[in-house]
Design a protein around this motif. Structure first.
Motif, PDB file in Angstrom:
ATOM      1  N   ILE A 249       0.302  -1.000  -0.377  1.00  7.40           N
ATOM      2  CA  ILE A 249       0.406   0.148  -0.097  1.00  7.40           C
ATOM      3  C   ILE A 249       0.486   1.771  -0.384  1.00  7.40           C
ATOM      4  O   ILE A 249       0.718   2.597  -0.863  1.00  7.40           O
ATOM      5  CB  ILE A 249      -0.495   0.206   1.710  1.00  7.40           C
ATOM      6  N   ARG A 250       1.923   0.792   1.159  1.00  8.28           N
ATOM      7  CA  ARG A 250       2.621   2.158   0.873  1.00  8.28           C
ATOM      8  C   ARG A 250       3.493   2.370   0.007  1.00  8.28           C
ATOM      9  O   ARG A 250       4.264   3.537  -0.564  1.00  8.28           O
ATOM     10  CB  ARG A 250       4.075   2.311   2.544  1.00  8.28           C
ATOM     11  N   HIS A 251       3.665   1.555  -1.098  1.00 16.39           N
ATOM     12  CA  HIS A 251       5.081   1.276  -1.847  1.00 16.39           C
ATOM     13  C   HIS A 251       4.726   1.683  -3.186  1.00 16.39           C
ATOM     14  O   HIS A 251       5.205   2.758  -3.491  1.00 16.39           O
ATOM     15  CB  HIS A 251       5.375  -0.429  -2.783  1.00 16.39           C
ATOM     16  N   TYR A 252       3.295   2.142  -3.069  1.00 16.44           N
ATOM     17  CA  TYR A 252       2.882   2.266  -4.529  1.00 16.44           C
ATOM     18  C   TYR A 252       1.894   3.792  -4.535  1.00 16.44           C
ATOM     19  O   TYR A 252       0.733   4.449  -4.616  1.00 16.44           O
ATOM     20  CB  TYR A 252       1.631   1.707  -4.677  1.00 16.44           C
ATOM     21  N   ASP A 253       2.480   4.771  -2.831  1.00 23.66           N
ATOM     22  CA  ASP A 253       1.485   5.697  -2.697  1.00 23.66           C
ATOM     23  C   ASP A 253       0.350   5.309  -2.180  1.00 23.66           C
ATOM     24  O   ASP A 253      -0.620   6.974  -2.560  1.00 23.66           O
ATOM     25  CB  ASP A 253       2.452   6.305  -3.665  1.00 23.66           C
ATOM     26  N   TRP A 254      -0.402   4.318  -1.559  1.00 23.20           N
ATOM     27  CA  TRP A 254      -1.975   4.676  -1.749  1.00 23.20           C
ATOM     28  C   TRP A 254      -2.164   5.632  -0.425  1.00 23.20           C
ATOM     29  O   TRP A 254      -1.696   5.356   0.700  1.00 23.20           O
ATOM     30  CB  TRP A 254      -2.637   3.987  -1.547  1.00 23.20           C
ATOM     31  N   ASP A 255      -2.351   6.653  -0.695  1.00 32.78           N
ATOM     32  CA  ASP A 255      -2.580   7.984   0.786  1.00 32.78           C
ATOM     33  C   ASP A 255      -3.992   7.640   1.810  1.00 32.78           C
ATOM     34  O   ASP A 255      -3.862   8.671   2.102  1.00 32.78           O
ATOM     35  CB  ASP A 255      -2.133   9.412   0.394  1.00 32.78           C
ATOM     36  N   LYS A 256      -4.582   6.576   1.185  1.00 34.70           N
ATOM     37  CA  LYS A 256      -5.724   6.825   1.575  1.00 34.70           C
ATOM     38  C   LYS A 256      -5.850   5.100   2.265  1.00 34.70           C
ATOM     39  O   LYS A 256      -5.410   4.747   2.547  1.00 34.70           O
ATOM     40  CB  LYS A 256      -7.490   6.952   0.744  1.00 34.70           C
ATOM     41  N   PRO A 257      -7.049   4.867   3.333  1.00 36.30           N
ATOM     42  CA  PRO A 257      -7.117   3.269   4.466  1.00 36.30           C
ATOM     43  C   PRO A 257      -7.144   2.943   3.360  1.00 36.30           C
ATOM     44  O   PRO A 257      -7.776   2.665   2.398  1.00 36.30           O
ATOM     45  CB  PRO A 257      -7.641   4.209   5.482  1.00 36.30           C
TER      46      PRO A 257
END
Length: 466
Positions: A249-257
């Motif tokens: 999730i963080r690797h692909y920079d998803w900035d929502k929950p």
């Protein structure tokens, strides 16, 4: 296999501590879960009292807040951590919705209508409402066909307008694994159109779309970010290696929950296989350990992004085998997975627990040993099992031809008929049977019933050849 009571929180195969260490481990985990469970039960009690009061006043607002760098879900102004299951329905009364609430869950993921929402609300459960959308690969749907996309949009909107003011609605799930086998990225534009429409007609409930492990690993999150910015969160279906989700999730920079919208045992496409390509299924005891580990390593651990989860699947279904994904036996008995989820949701184990399976072999060989049998040969099988409450166990054995995987999520699979004529002696933990006369792939299943509403199961694939 480690004892779940003594080994909660430890990974299978790690060194077994002494009794004093086990007690400390259990007290530490149980203490945290008891606090979490007590708070959840208190909130659940408030919701239950609200739902059982006079006619519901209307929708209950769900909102996502970011507090001190952490995403949190609020329902009716109160913190709300999702403790849910994917619910298939009561299937003739075998899996009543009241049992979901009784074991400590507070939400279900469902494609049901008003009747399901009414009962969920009465029981103090919220509902993640599925909004079905057609898949390019499975339904041959063309997301470049503007007329077809508009017609689908209107059908989805009709469902939203019908249900949006119901007090059980928690959020909307737009499509499920729409990227499986797809090539047309315009599907995410269609998803965003639905999300934008929902924000206009129902500003009280957030939206998500659900993607699977293959989609995450292929980097589809980047496409979703670009084409579907109106989504409020992401639903993720992930089985084996779900512990990698927070990093991805963080690797692909998803900035929502995000919410884990499906998880549980290892997927049939992920496990080791025999030489003839039969997937080797975990026992119900091994699956329970997976539920325990995966909940602790993701749902509880990623407090910054994860808003909760929906365990797969409450009830029974046939997909790959008749036992792979259901948390219950077909006859309604609860497996250890239900026991584990109650513990994780409430901090308390059930008063009576399911039997445990340690081993299953044919002529001393496990599934990993590639069991080959002669046509019509006479063989023995044995299961090693126990019951934590010393309840007497009833055993049932079945032999079935291997089911060919037909399509996505078991679509089109035809369940094989049992072959009772092959069972010579099978009223206990040891079985005497004849192999089928016809060459081919088969499975031997064993079912354990404790007479208290609990059960266990395991199976071993074998191949008949001259």
């Amino acid at each position: 296999m480690l004892d779940l009571v003594a080994a909660a929180g430890r990974i299978t195969g790690s060194p077994r501590p002494n009794p004093q260490a086990e007690e400390k481990i259990m007290k530490r985990i149980s203490g945290k879960l008891l606090v979490f469970g007590a708070l959840s039960l208190l909130c659940g009690g408030v919701w239950l009292l609200y739902s059982q009061s006079a006619a519901p006043a209307g929708p209950i607002k769900t909102e996502i807040r970011k507090e001190n760098g952490r995403f949190r879900l609020y329902r009716g102004g109160q913190p709300y951590f999702i403790k849910g299951v994917v619910y298939v329905g009561d299937m003739g009364g075998k899996f009543p919705l009241k049992d979901v609430a009784a074991h400590g869950a507070n939400s279900i993921r469902s494609s049901g209508g008003l009747n399901v929402l009414d009962e969920a609300h009465r029981l103090g459960l919220s509902v993640l409402v599925n909004l079905p959308m057609r898949m390019e690969s499975v339904h041959k749907f063309d997301y470049s066909d503007e007329k077809a996309v508009r017609e689908q949009f209107e059908k989805v909107k009709e469902r939203v307008l019908q249900l949006k003011d119901h007090p059980a609605v928690l959020a909307w799930s737009i499509g499920n694994e729409l990227s499986v086998g797809y090539t047309n990225k315009a599907v995410w534009n269609a998803v965003n159109d639905v999300a934008r429409m929902i924000h206009e007609v129902d500003p009280l409930h957030p939206t998500m779309t659900v993607i699977g492990d293959g989609s995450i690993n292929a980097g589809d999150i980047l496409e979703i970010k670009k084409r579907a910015p109106d989504l409020d969160m992401l639903g993720i279906n992930y089985y084996m290696h779900v512990e990698t989700v927070p990093a991805k999730i963080r690797h692909y920079d998803w900035d929502k929950p995000y919410v884990l919208t499906e998880w549980g045992p290892s997927g049939d496409w992920q496990v080791p296989r025999t030489e003839w390509k039969a997937s080797i299924e975990e026992t119900s005891t091994e699956k329970a350990q997976r539920y325990l580990e995966r909940y602790q390593n993701v749902v509880l651990k990623d407090a910054e992004r994860c808003l909760g989860s929906y365990a797969f699947i409450w009830g029974w279904r046939h997909e790959r085998t008749q036992t792979w994904y259901g948390m219950h036996l077909e006859t309604g008995e609860r497996t250890e997975a239900v026991n584990v989820m109650q513990f994780l949701w409430t901090g308390q184990w059930p008063a009576n627990r399911a039997p445990r399976i340690e081993d299953l072999r044919i002529e001393g060989r496990r599934a990993q040993d590639n069991v080959y049998l002669k046509p019509a040969g006479r063989y023995r099988a044995a299961v090693q099992a126990s019951d934590p409450d010393q309840d007497p166990i009833r055993y049932r054995w079945e032999i079935l031809a291997e089911v060919a995987r037909a399509g996505y999520a078991g679509m089109g699979e035809k369940r094989s008929a049992p072959m009772p004529e092959l069972i010579e002696k099978g009223d206990g933990p040891e079985l005497v049977f004849k192999a089928p006369a016809q060459e081919g792939a088969y499975r031997l299943f064993v079912f354990l019933i404790d007479g208290k509403g609990n059960g266990a199961t395991a199976n071993i694939p074998f191949y008949v050849r001259p």
